[in-house]
Design a protein around this motif. Structure first.
Motif, PDB file in Angstrom:
ATOM      1  N   ARG A 667      31.941  -1.684 -35.262  1.00 18.19           N
ATOM      2  CA  ARG A 667      32.587  -0.813 -36.255  1.00 18.19           C
ATOM      3  C   ARG A 667      33.946  -1.373 -36.664  1.00 18.19           C
ATOM      4  NH1 ARG A 667      29.779   2.549 -39.065  1.00 18.19           N
ATOM      5  NH2 ARG A 667      31.380   4.177 -39.101  1.00 18.19           N
ATOM      6  N   LEU A 668      34.662  -1.948 -35.724  1.00 19.51           N
ATOM      7  CA  LEU A 668      35.952  -2.554 -36.021  1.00 19.51           C
ATOM      8  C   LEU A 668      35.785  -3.742 -36.964  1.00 19.51           C
ATOM      9  CD1 LEU A 668      39.021  -2.728 -35.502  1.00 19.51           C
ATOM     10  CD2 LEU A 668      38.497  -4.206 -33.536  1.00 19.51           C
ATOM     11  N   ALA A 669      34.763  -4.551 -36.712  1.00 19.52           N
ATOM     12  CA  ALA A 669      34.500  -5.682 -37.607  1.00 19.52           C
ATOM     13  C   ALA A 669      34.194  -5.203 -39.018  1.00 19.52           C
ATOM     14  CB  ALA A 669      33.342  -6.513 -37.057  1.00 19.52           C
ATOM     15  N   GLY A 670      33.422  -4.125 -39.112  1.00 21.13           N
ATOM     16  CA  GLY A 670      33.118  -3.562 -40.428  1.00 21.13           C
ATOM     17  C   GLY A 670      34.361  -3.046 -41.129  1.00 21.13           C
ATOM     18  N   LEU A 671      35.272  -2.425 -40.354  1.00 17.53           N
ATOM     19  CA  LEU A 671      36.524  -1.933 -40.923  1.00 17.53           C
ATOM     20  C   LEU A 671      37.349  -3.086 -41.486  1.00 17.53           C
ATOM     21  CD1 LEU A 671      38.728   0.307 -41.286  1.00 17.53           C
ATOM     22  CD2 LEU A 671      39.562  -0.365 -39.022  1.00 17.53           C
ATOM     23  N   VAL A 672      37.475  -4.154 -40.710  1.00 20.50           N
ATOM     24  CA  VAL A 672      38.255  -5.314 -41.152  1.00 20.50           C
ATOM     25  C   VAL A 672      37.649  -5.906 -42.418  1.00 20.50           C
ATOM     26  CG1 VAL A 672      38.879  -7.686 -40.556  1.00 20.50           C
ATOM     27  CG2 VAL A 672      39.156  -5.855 -38.873  1.00 20.50           C
ATOM     28  N   THR A 728      44.476  -3.678 -34.129  1.00 23.64           N
ATOM     29  CA  THR A 728      43.911  -4.203 -35.376  1.00 23.64           C
ATOM     30  C   THR A 728      43.912  -3.125 -36.445  1.00 23.64           C
ATOM     31  OG1 THR A 728      42.491  -5.689 -34.091  1.00 23.64           O
ATOM     32  CG2 THR A 728      41.893  -5.310 -36.392  1.00 23.64           C
ATOM     33  N   PHE A 729      43.639  -1.906 -36.033  1.00 19.65           N
ATOM     34  CA  PHE A 729      43.703  -0.796 -36.974  1.00 19.65           C
ATOM     35  C   PHE A 729      45.098  -0.676 -37.577  1.00 19.65           C
ATOM     36  CE2 PHE A 729      44.622   3.673 -37.898  1.00 19.65           C
ATOM     37  CZ  PHE A 729      43.584   3.990 -38.762  1.00 19.65           C
ATOM     38  N   LEU A 730      46.141  -0.829 -36.754  1.00 21.01           N
ATOM     39  CA  LEU A 730      47.508  -0.747 -37.266  1.00 21.01           C
ATOM     40  C   LEU A 730      47.786  -1.827 -38.302  1.00 21.01           C
ATOM     41  CD1 LEU A 730      49.640   0.049 -34.069  1.00 21.01           C
ATOM     42  CD2 LEU A 730      48.884   1.621 -35.862  1.00 21.01           C
ATOM     43  N   THR A 731      47.264  -3.042 -38.075  1.00 18.20           N
ATOM     44  CA  THR A 731      47.518  -4.116 -39.044  1.00 18.20           C
ATOM     45  C   THR A 731      46.878  -3.813 -40.391  1.00 18.20           C
ATOM     46  OG1 THR A 731      45.559  -5.413 -38.411  1.00 18.20           O
ATOM     47  CG2 THR A 731      47.594  -5.805 -37.186  1.00 18.20           C
ATOM     48  N   ARG A 732      45.734  -3.119 -40.386  1.00 22.36           N
ATOM     49  CA  ARG A 732      45.072  -2.772 -41.657  1.00 22.36           C
ATOM     50  C   ARG A 732      45.644  -1.510 -42.274  1.00 22.36           C
ATOM     51  NH1 ARG A 732      43.455  -7.495 -39.624  1.00 22.36           N
ATOM     52  NH2 ARG A 732      42.002  -8.490 -41.061  1.00 22.36           N
ATOM     53  N   LEU A 733      46.117  -0.600 -41.465  1.00 24.30           N
ATOM     54  CA  LEU A 733      46.703   0.626 -41.998  1.00 24.30           C
ATOM     55  C   LEU A 733      48.132   0.407 -42.469  1.00 24.30           C
ATOM     56  CD1 LEU A 733      46.327   3.722 -42.434  1.00 24.30           C
ATOM     57  CD2 LEU A 733      47.305   4.039 -40.137  1.00 24.30           C
ATOM     58  N   ALA A 734      48.808  -0.609 -41.954  1.00 24.07           N
ATOM     59  CA  ALA A 734      50.231  -0.812 -42.222  1.00 24.07           C
ATOM     60  C   ALA A 734      50.580  -0.885 -43.708  1.00 24.07           C
ATOM     61  CB  ALA A 734      50.735  -2.062 -41.503  1.00 24.07           C
ATOM     62  N   PRO A 735      49.819  -1.566 -44.566  1.00 20.69           N
ATOM     63  CA  PRO A 735      50.193  -1.564 -45.988  1.00 20.69           C
ATOM     64  C   PRO A 735      50.195  -0.165 -46.606  1.00 20.69           C
ATOM     65  CG  PRO A 735      48.649  -3.346 -45.534  1.00 20.69           C
ATOM     66  CD  PRO A 735      48.690  -2.489 -44.312  1.00 20.69           C
ATOM     67  N   PHE A 736      49.356   0.726 -46.072  1.00 21.32           N
ATOM     68  CA  PHE A 736      49.269   2.088 -46.611  1.00 21.32           C
ATOM     69  C   PHE A 736      50.298   3.010 -45.958  1.00 21.32           C
ATOM     70  CE2 PHE A 736      45.141   0.083 -46.958  1.00 21.32           C
ATOM     71  CZ  PHE A 736      44.729   0.388 -48.240  1.00 21.32           C
ATOM     72  N   CYS A 737      50.468   2.883 -44.646  1.00 18.18           N
ATOM     73  CA  CYS A 737      51.360   3.755 -43.874  1.00 18.18           C
ATOM     74  C   CYS A 737      52.313   2.898 -43.044  1.00 18.18           C
ATOM     75  CB  CYS A 737      50.549   4.675 -42.960  1.00 18.18           C
ATOM     76  SG  CYS A 737      49.323   5.693 -43.813  1.00 18.18           S
ATOM     77  N   PRO A 755      60.299  -7.899 -29.580  1.00 21.45           N
ATOM     78  CA  PRO A 755      59.029  -7.576 -30.230  1.00 21.45           C
ATOM     79  C   PRO A 755      59.023  -8.023 -31.682  1.00 21.45           C
ATOM     80  CG  PRO A 755      60.383  -5.606 -29.980  1.00 21.45           C
ATOM     81  CD  PRO A 755      61.078  -6.697 -29.211  1.00 21.45           C
ATOM     82  N   THR A 756      57.870  -8.484 -32.132  1.00 25.55           N
ATOM     83  CA  THR A 756      57.754  -8.968 -33.518  1.00 25.55           C
ATOM     84  C   THR A 756      57.517  -7.801 -34.470  1.00 25.55           C
ATOM     85  OG1 THR A 756      55.397  -9.283 -33.211  1.00 25.55           O
ATOM     86  CG2 THR A 756      56.821 -11.186 -32.816  1.00 25.55           C
ATOM     87  N   LEU A 757      57.955  -7.990 -35.709  1.00 20.10           N
ATOM     88  CA  LEU A 757      57.669  -6.999 -36.740  1.00 20.10           C
ATOM     89  C   LEU A 757      56.206  -7.080 -37.136  1.00 20.10           C
ATOM     90  CD1 LEU A 757      60.826  -7.429 -38.970  1.00 20.10           C
ATOM     91  CD2 LEU A 757      60.249  -5.432 -37.612  1.00 20.10           C
ATOM     92  N   LEU A 758      55.633  -5.933 -37.449  1.00 25.08           N
ATOM     93  CA  LEU A 758      54.212  -5.874 -37.771  1.00 25.08           C
ATOM     94  C   LEU A 758      53.880  -6.728 -38.991  1.00 25.08           C
ATOM     95  CD1 LEU A 758      51.406  -4.730 -37.386  1.00 25.08           C
ATOM     96  CD2 LEU A 758      52.110  -2.678 -38.577  1.00 25.08           C
ATOM     97  N   LEU A 759      54.771  -6.734 -39.971  1.00 24.38           N
ATOM     98  CA  LEU A 759      54.488  -7.488 -41.191  1.00 24.38           C
ATOM     99  C   LEU A 759      54.425  -8.985 -40.944  1.00 24.38           C
ATOM    100  CD1 LEU A 759      56.681  -5.662 -43.842  1.00 24.38           C
ATOM    101  CD2 LEU A 759      54.211  -5.567 -43.591  1.00 24.38           C
ATOM    102  N   ALA A 760      55.072  -9.438 -39.896  1.00 21.35           N
ATOM    103  CA  ALA A 760      55.165 -10.877 -39.665  1.00 21.35           C
ATOM    104  C   ALA A 760      54.376 -11.303 -38.440  1.00 21.35           C
ATOM    105  CB  ALA A 760      56.627 -11.288 -39.513  1.00 21.35           C
ATOM    106  N   THR A 761      53.298 -10.604 -38.169  1.00 20.82           N
ATOM    107  CA  THR A 761      52.499 -10.891 -36.981  1.00 20.82           C
ATOM    108  C   THR A 761      51.158 -11.478 -37.360  1.00 20.82           C
ATOM    109  OG1 THR A 761      53.558  -9.094 -35.771  1.00 20.82           O
ATOM    110  CG2 THR A 761      51.457  -9.880 -34.934  1.00 20.82           C
ATOM    111  N   SER A 762      50.746 -12.508 -36.655  1.00 18.46           N
ATOM    112  CA  SER A 762      49.442 -13.120 -36.908  1.00 18.46           C
ATOM    113  C   SER A 762      48.324 -12.148 -36.547  1.00 18.46           C
ATOM    114  CB  SER A 762      49.314 -14.399 -36.095  1.00 18.46           C
ATOM    115  OG  SER A 762      48.035 -14.950 -36.247  1.00 18.46           O
ATOM    116  N   GLU A 763      47.303 -12.076 -37.371  1.00 16.73           N
ATOM    117  CA  GLU A 763      46.185 -11.171 -37.135  1.00 16.73           C
ATOM    118  C   GLU A 763      44.998 -11.928 -36.555  1.00 16.73           C
ATOM    119  OE1 GLU A 763      45.359  -9.423 -40.864  1.00 16.73           O
ATOM    120  OE2 GLU A 763      47.284  -8.403 -41.001  1.00 16.73           O
ATOM    121  N   PRO A 764      44.098 -11.215 -35.886  1.00 15.87           N
ATOM    122  CA  PRO A 764      42.887 -11.880 -35.388  1.00 15.87           C
ATOM    123  C   PRO A 764      42.119 -12.519 -36.536  1.00 15.87           C
ATOM    124  CG  PRO A 764      43.090  -9.658 -34.508  1.00 15.87           C
ATOM    125  CD  PRO A 764      44.138  -9.799 -35.548  1.00 15.87           C
TER     126      PRO A 764
END
Length: 805
Positions: A667-672, A728-737, A755-764
């Motif tokens: 389900r996570l893969a489908g979300l991404v 991973t959910f946070l990385t996808r939700l971040a542009p919206f919220c 700690p790194t900022l979410l906007l500047a963090t490498s994603e899976p």
């Protein structure tokens, strides 16, 4: 200022321009929708490691701002702009505009928009101290563009019929004229008139022959505008109409209201409809484009000058030869007096209800008048002999070809046909306005020693104009034989804002424009200003850059309406304030609610209750993370919660995952996949990502994954999967919220010193996650969960209501 972000090797930045809000008011729901859409796209590109630049600014809104300021002066000082003078008026308006910009900046910050304030622009600065280079830049661009287009023959001055707003005392462009259909007698308020004016009647009256021998000896004409009778120069009939064929060119009519007994010829023209009214129409070339064209095409009328009935303020003037009793009367009061006179003369033949289309000024609500004025125009349809236009068909033809050839795409695609049709039909663009607040036309009239006009020149300064005048008119000595008079008019606001892509790319200092800012990666705006703004930008940019486009893609959002699909208005009481909604549910909830709609529809029916729904989702997100933190901390996952590392560990221990873990990974893969596809440049269907995010967290993660973690059988592998899913959910939700996601991301890394900022963090890596998609696993697990849900429902229904039973 959000100029920070993780940089990767990209060819050029992702560049957006904030459609500049007018300084006349506050942000409304339309602004909020467009701005949030753009912010999501900017943040998505930043999160993917691309440099993203979002350029904010404000529009000086010439006519709208001046109208508000004049009302303000009258209310506070009891003075109009003419009484305080141009310089003082501009100074007061500039101070007011500064204050309004400050208020709008704060609203933009409340919405959480990540614009780069160091790049702020303002479309008008002549009345402001020019120590700020960012503000001073755009005025020079406007002047340079006007001069170049004038020298190319694409800007010219001509006396033509223009749309005139008597309430504003200014010309307006065709696209600033709205239409209202009425089916019969209708009373409407008109600025300058103390009571509503009736429209929707077709009046008939008799024009007597010059040698009339009886009361009915003449031609009956029908008109919806009896007040323009004073400007009539002829009567036209269809040449094949048997009733009038013998009269064409042979008989003349006497004007009944002319003190000099003006005679009107009878002419034939194929455009006259024999079935309309009496089949005879009066010609008023000074107030009707159709009549003007008939006169121009009729040789017998070639020497007949058009008459102007009304002054700029909409009163009857003396130049048309009007009786003294009518001079100075407002136009619609004069109508009543004219009908009264026609009745007294025995010439009025009655009226009937009539369906008609009224031209309304979108700025003032006034009934638009056609007036013959000397104005400045941009040649859109074709080129003059000395033009160096990039297309023999003119700017409109070139802009149409850009869409036809696929160089410029418009989404939704249906608007491409509208674009082509508009470019095919548009006429030359009137760009001069008779107001003070705006860029003054950089044109000078050259007058000889007798005060007679030698012609007009466009120049960047008066000294340049003097030099050009000496060269063009060969005047010697250079200073005593002519004088220069600068045009007092200002340029249309849309001419100024249409040059923004060039101004923001450092043109003309950088020619060609700065490639790091030009062209824009995308233009996102409302469909209602597609031709006001986007079309103007394309036409002007192509002409000034040798055919380059200011952007290659246009994304249009719809009009935000209430939940019933009705347009918001104060009279209906259904206006929604986005800032109030922020106070009600927070900026993240409003942003997610806006993006959950299909924003590309013509009308976006917005229900404020959705903000409450999204607010509950964000609260659920917060509470879920509060529950997970102690579990993750005990498992040693809290301080090193890196998605890439977690994915490595999950892949290494894939055999230890139970069915629910595998289902959640799928389900996570489908979300991404949905989020990355929906936010990509090829799709831009943000509502699909927003709705899938809501579904995943509530139905998949909270209802299933979190409940399973409460089981004593849940092990380390399940915690890793839950941790990966939440991050991973946070990385996808971040542009919206962005606000709640950044807080939760920092909380998940609370044990890390920096700690790194979410906007500047490498994603899976997306491909690695997509490998976990397992449709069979989802179907089986989904079937089981559906059975459990049905079982719970039946258990609830069958449970006795009375616990004692």
């Amino acid at each position: 200022s959000f100029s920070f972000c993780l940089m990767t090797q990209q060819s050029r930045p992702f560049v957006l321009m904030l459609p500049p809000p007018n300084v006349t008011g506050v942000l409304h729901m339309g602004h909020a929708l467009a701005f949030v859409i753009q912010d999501v796209l900017i943040r998505w590109h930043r999160a993917n490691g691309r440099q993203a630049v979002w350029l904010p600014g404000f529009d000086h809104a010439g006519i709208a701002t001046q109208v508000l300021m004049e009302k303000k002066l009258i209310k506070e000082l009891g003075l109009n702009r003419h009484q305080i003078g141009r310089e003082k008026f501009l100074d007061e308006t500039a101070k007011w505009a500064d204050q309004k910009r400050s208020e709008i900046r704060q609203q933009i910050r409340v919405l959480g928009l990540s614009v780069d304030w160091s790049e702020e622009f303002f479309t008008y600065n002549e009345a402001i101290v020019e120590s700020n280079a960012i503000r001073a830049k755009h005025s020079r661009v406007v002047t340079e563009a006007f001069v170049r287009l004038f020298n190319q023959g694409l800007i010219y001055r001509s006396q033509q019929l223009v749309n005139w707003s008597c309430a504003l005392g200014s010309a307006i462009s065709d696209i600033e004229v709205e239409t209202r259909e009425i089916s019969g007698p209708t009373r409407l308020p008109v600025p300058g008139h103390s009571r509503p004016v009736e429209f929707g009647r077709l009046h008939r009256f008799l024009y007597p022959f010059a040698d009339a021998k009886g009361d009915d000896d003449g031609v009956v004409v029908a008109t919806t505008r009896p007040e323009t009778i004073l400007g009539d120069t002829a009567v036209a009939v269809h040449p094949d109409d048997a009733r009038y064929a013998s009269l064409i060119g042979r008989r003349q009519l006497r004007h009944p209201l002319s003190p000099t007994g003006r005679l009107l010829p009878i002419v034939g023209h194929a455009s006259v409809d024999p079935n309309f009214g009496s089949g005879a129409v009066k010609l008023t070339p000074g107030h009707s484009r159709a009549d003007f064209d008939i006169v121009a095409e009729t040789p017998a009328l070639s020497e007949t000058p058009p008459l102007t009935v009304f002054t700029e303020a909409g009163a009857v003037g003396a130049d048309c030869g009007a009786p003294a009793e009518l001079v100075g009367l407002p136009r619609f009061e004069a109508r009543d007096r004219i009908l009264q006179w026609l009745t007294e003369l025995g010439l009025y033949r009655g009226a009937e209800k009539h369906s008609m289309t009224l031209p309304i000024c979108s700025r003032s609500g006034d009934i638009v008048e056609q007036q013959l004025k000397s104005q400045w125009f941009v040649r859109c349809r074709g080129s003059s002999d000395n033009s160096s236009s990039n297309s023999s068909g003119g700017p409109a033809s070139l802009a149409g070809e850009a869409v036809r050839s696929g160089q410029l795409s418009i989404q939704p695609e249906g608007y491409a046909a509208d674009w082509l049709e508009w470019m095919r039909r548009t006429g030359d663009w009137c760009i001069s306005r008779q107001i003070w607040w705006g860029h003054r036309v950089p044109a000078y009239e050259v007058l000889d020693s007798n005060g007679s006009s030698l012609g007009w020149l466009a120049a960047r300064s008066e000294s340049e104009a003097a030099q050009a005048a000496r060269q063009k008119f060969q005047t010697t000595p250079p200073s005593s034989s002519f004088t220069l008079r600068r045009d007092s008019d200002v340029l249309d606001t849309w001419f100024s804002s249409g040059l923004l892509p060039l101004s923001l790319a450092d043109w003309p200092d950088s020619d060609p424009p700065n490639p790091s800012r030009f062209p824009l990666s995308l233009l996102e705006t409302g469909h209602d200003i597609l031709f006001f703004w986007a079309a103007r930008m394309v036409m002007l940019t192509q002409q000034l850059t040798g055919g380059q486009l200011p952007f290659r893609r246009v994304l249009l959002n719809g009009l935000v309406c209430d939940s019933r699909g009705r347009k918001m208005s104060k009279s209906r009481g259904n206006v929604i304030d986005p800032i109030e909604l922020v106070g009600r549910g927070g900026p993240d909830a409003l942003r997610l609610a806006l993006c959950s709609h299909r924003f590309q529809l013509d009308r976006v029916a917005f229900d404020p209750q959705l903000v409450d729904t999204c607010s509950r989702l964000i609260n659920k997100l917060w509470q879920s993370h509060r529950y997970l933190r102690p579990r993750l901390s005990e498992a040693g996952l809290l301080g090193r919660a890196d998605p890439d590392q977690l994915l490595d560990e999950i892949e290494a221990a894939a055999g230890q995952l139970d069915k629910v873990d595998s289902w959640l990974m799928s389900r996570l893969a489908g979300l991404v996949e949905v989020c990355d596809t929906s936010c990509s440049a090829d799709s831009l269907q943000l509502q699909e990502a927003a709705n899938r995010l809501r579904e995943f967290w509530l139905a998949d993660f909270c209802d299933v994954a979190v409940e399973c973690l409460k089981s004593p059988l849940a092990g380390q592998a399940s915690l890793r999967v839950a941790c990966l899913a939440s991050l991973t959910f946070l990385t996808r939700l971040a542009p919206f919220c962005p606000h709640v996601c950044q807080l939760l991301w920092l909380a998940a890394h609370c044990d890390v010193s920096e700690p790194t900022l979410l906007l500047a963090t490498s994603e899976p890596a997306t491909k690695r996650l997509l490998a976990w998609k397992n449709r069979g696993c989802e179907e089986v697990t989904g079937f089981v969960m559906d059975l459990l849900a049905r079982f719970r429902d039946w258990r609830t229904l069958l449970r006795p209501k009375d616990s004692s039973e």
